[in-house]
Design an enzyme around this catalytic site. Structure first.
Site, PDB file in Angstrom:
ATOM      1  N   VAL A  96      43.649  47.747  38.877  1.00  0.00           N
ATOM      2  CA  VAL A  96      42.708  47.527  37.779  1.00  0.00           C
ATOM      3  C   VAL A  96      43.520  47.223  36.526  1.00  0.00           C
ATOM      4  O   VAL A  96      44.340  48.042  36.088  1.00  0.00           O
ATOM      5  CB  VAL A  96      41.812  48.759  37.561  1.00  0.00           C
ATOM      6  CG1 VAL A  96      40.873  48.532  36.387  1.00  0.00           C
ATOM      7  CG2 VAL A  96      41.025  49.086  38.835  1.00  0.00           C
ATOM      8  N   HIS A 100      45.772  52.425  32.646  1.00  0.00           N
ATOM      9  CA  HIS A 100      45.237  53.763  32.930  1.00  0.00           C
ATOM     10  C   HIS A 100      46.360  54.648  33.424  1.00  0.00           C
ATOM     11  O   HIS A 100      47.243  54.211  34.165  1.00  0.00           O
ATOM     12  CB  HIS A 100      44.111  53.701  33.964  1.00  0.00           C
ATOM     13  CG  HIS A 100      44.451  52.929  35.202  1.00  0.00           C
ATOM     14  ND1 HIS A 100      44.411  51.557  35.251  1.00  0.00           N
ATOM     15  CD2 HIS A 100      44.863  53.334  36.413  1.00  0.00           C
ATOM     16  CE1 HIS A 100      44.774  51.154  36.448  1.00  0.00           C
ATOM     17  NE2 HIS A 100      45.072  52.211  37.180  1.00  0.00           N
ATOM     18  N   HIS A 102      47.191  57.897  35.664  1.00  0.00           N
ATOM     19  CA  HIS A 102      46.689  58.816  36.683  1.00  0.00           C
ATOM     20  C   HIS A 102      47.189  60.216  36.322  1.00  0.00           C
ATOM     21  O   HIS A 102      48.404  60.438  36.244  1.00  0.00           O
ATOM     22  CB  HIS A 102      47.247  58.442  38.064  1.00  0.00           C
ATOM     23  CG  HIS A 102      46.778  57.130  38.604  1.00  0.00           C
ATOM     24  ND1 HIS A 102      45.794  57.022  39.563  1.00  0.00           N
ATOM     25  CD2 HIS A 102      47.167  55.859  38.321  1.00  0.00           C
ATOM     26  CE1 HIS A 102      45.599  55.745  39.855  1.00  0.00           C
ATOM     27  NE2 HIS A 102      46.419  55.013  39.112  1.00  0.00           N
TER      28      HIS A 102
HETATM   29  P1  AMP Z   1      45.694  51.458  40.117  1.00  0.00           P
HETATM   30  O1  AMP Z   1      46.052  51.143  41.529  1.00  0.00           O
HETATM   31  O2  AMP Z   1      46.749  52.227  39.392  1.00  0.00           O
HETATM   32  O3  AMP Z   1      45.211  50.242  39.352  1.00  0.00           O
HETATM   33  O4  AMP Z   1      44.494  52.500  40.199  1.00  0.00           O
HETATM   34  C1  AMP Z   1      43.169  52.146  40.192  1.00  0.00           C
HETATM   35  C2  AMP Z   1      42.414  53.402  40.497  1.00  0.00           C
HETATM   36  O5  AMP Z   1      41.075  53.219  40.095  1.00  0.00           O
HETATM   37  C3  AMP Z   1      42.391  53.776  41.993  1.00  0.00           C
HETATM   38  O6  AMP Z   1      42.978  55.070  42.164  1.00  0.00           O
HETATM   39  C4  AMP Z   1      40.905  53.753  42.341  1.00  0.00           C
HETATM   40  O7  AMP Z   1      40.566  54.791  43.233  1.00  0.00           O
HETATM   41  C5  AMP Z   1      40.249  53.928  40.987  1.00  0.00           C
HETATM   42  N1  AMP Z   1      38.919  53.366  40.848  1.00  0.00           N
HETATM   43  C6  AMP Z   1      38.497  52.139  41.226  1.00  0.00           C
HETATM   44  N2  AMP Z   1      37.211  51.955  40.888  1.00  0.00           N
HETATM   45  C7  AMP Z   1      36.819  53.102  40.258  1.00  0.00           C
HETATM   46  C8  AMP Z   1      35.597  53.538  39.667  1.00  0.00           C
HETATM   47  N3  AMP Z   1      34.498  52.763  39.641  1.00  0.00           N
HETATM   48  N4  AMP Z   1      35.550  54.774  39.121  1.00  0.00           N
HETATM   49  C9  AMP Z   1      36.638  55.566  39.155  1.00  0.00           C
HETATM   50  N5  AMP Z   1      37.813  55.215  39.685  1.00  0.00           N
HETATM   51  C10 AMP Z   1      37.905  53.999  40.231  1.00  0.00           C
END
Ligand code: AMP
Ligand code: ZN
Length: 112
Positions: A96, A100, A102
Site C-alpha cells: 500500500v 505506514h 507496522h
Molecule cells: P505493506 O505490505 O507494508 O504495504 O502492508 C500493507 C498492510 O495493509 C498489510 O499488512 C495488510 O494486511 C494491510 N491492509 C490491507 N488492506 C487493509 C485494510 N482495508 N484495513 C487494514 N489493513 C489493511
C-alpha cells in the site's frame, strides 16, 4: 489521493478498526494481523513511502513513531517491547503506497 485505500480510511470513507487518532496521525488494526497487536500507523497527509519522502515530511513521519509509542504503551507493551517496521518500495515488500508503520507486539518474531 482519492484512489488511496489509507486516505479513504483516514477520511472514514472505508471502514477500519481505528485505535488512535490525533491531528496528524491515524492508526488502525491491520486486517490480517500477524501478532496479538498489529496496528498500522499512518500520517493523515498522503506520503507515498519513505523512499520518496521529502524533508518537509519528516515531522509527520516522526509523529507516526511517537503515536506508535503511545499505542504500544496503552496496550501494555511499554516494558515488554514491540517492533515498529516500515516496508519501502517493491523489493521492500510495500503493498500500500501510503506510508505506514507496522506496530507489532505480543509475539517474538524474526529480527532485521
Ligand atoms: P505493506 O505490505 O507494508 O504495504 O502492508 C500493507 C498492510 O495493509 C498489510 O499488512 C495488510 O494486511 C494491510 N491492509 C490491507 N488492506 C487493509 C485494510 N482495508 N484495513 C487494514 N489493513 C489493511
Ligand atoms: Zn493516501
Amino acid at each position: 489521493m482519492t484512489d488511496c485505500l489509507f486516505c479513504r480510511i483516514v477520511a472514514r470513507e472505508s471502514s477500519a478498526d481505528i485505535e488512535y487518532e490525533d491531528d496528524r496521525v491515524v492508526a488502525f488494526k491491520d486486517i490480517y494481523p500477524k501478532a496479538p497487536l498489529h496496528v498500522l500507523v499512518v500520517p493523515k497527509r498522503h506520503i507515498d513511502g519513505i523512499q520518496t519522502m521529502e524533508r518537509g515530511d519528516a515531522e509527520d513521519i516522526g509523529r507516526c513513531l511517537y503515536a506508535a509509542r503511545q499505542i504500544a504503551e496503552r496496550a501494555g507493551y511499554g516494558d515488554r517491547g514491540y517492533r515498529v517496521t516500515v516496508n519501502c518500495g517493491a523489493e521492500g515488500g510495500q503493498q500500500v503506497y501510503h506510508v505506514h508503520f507496522h506496530l507489532v507486539a505480543g509475539r517474538r518474531g524474526t529480527r532485521a
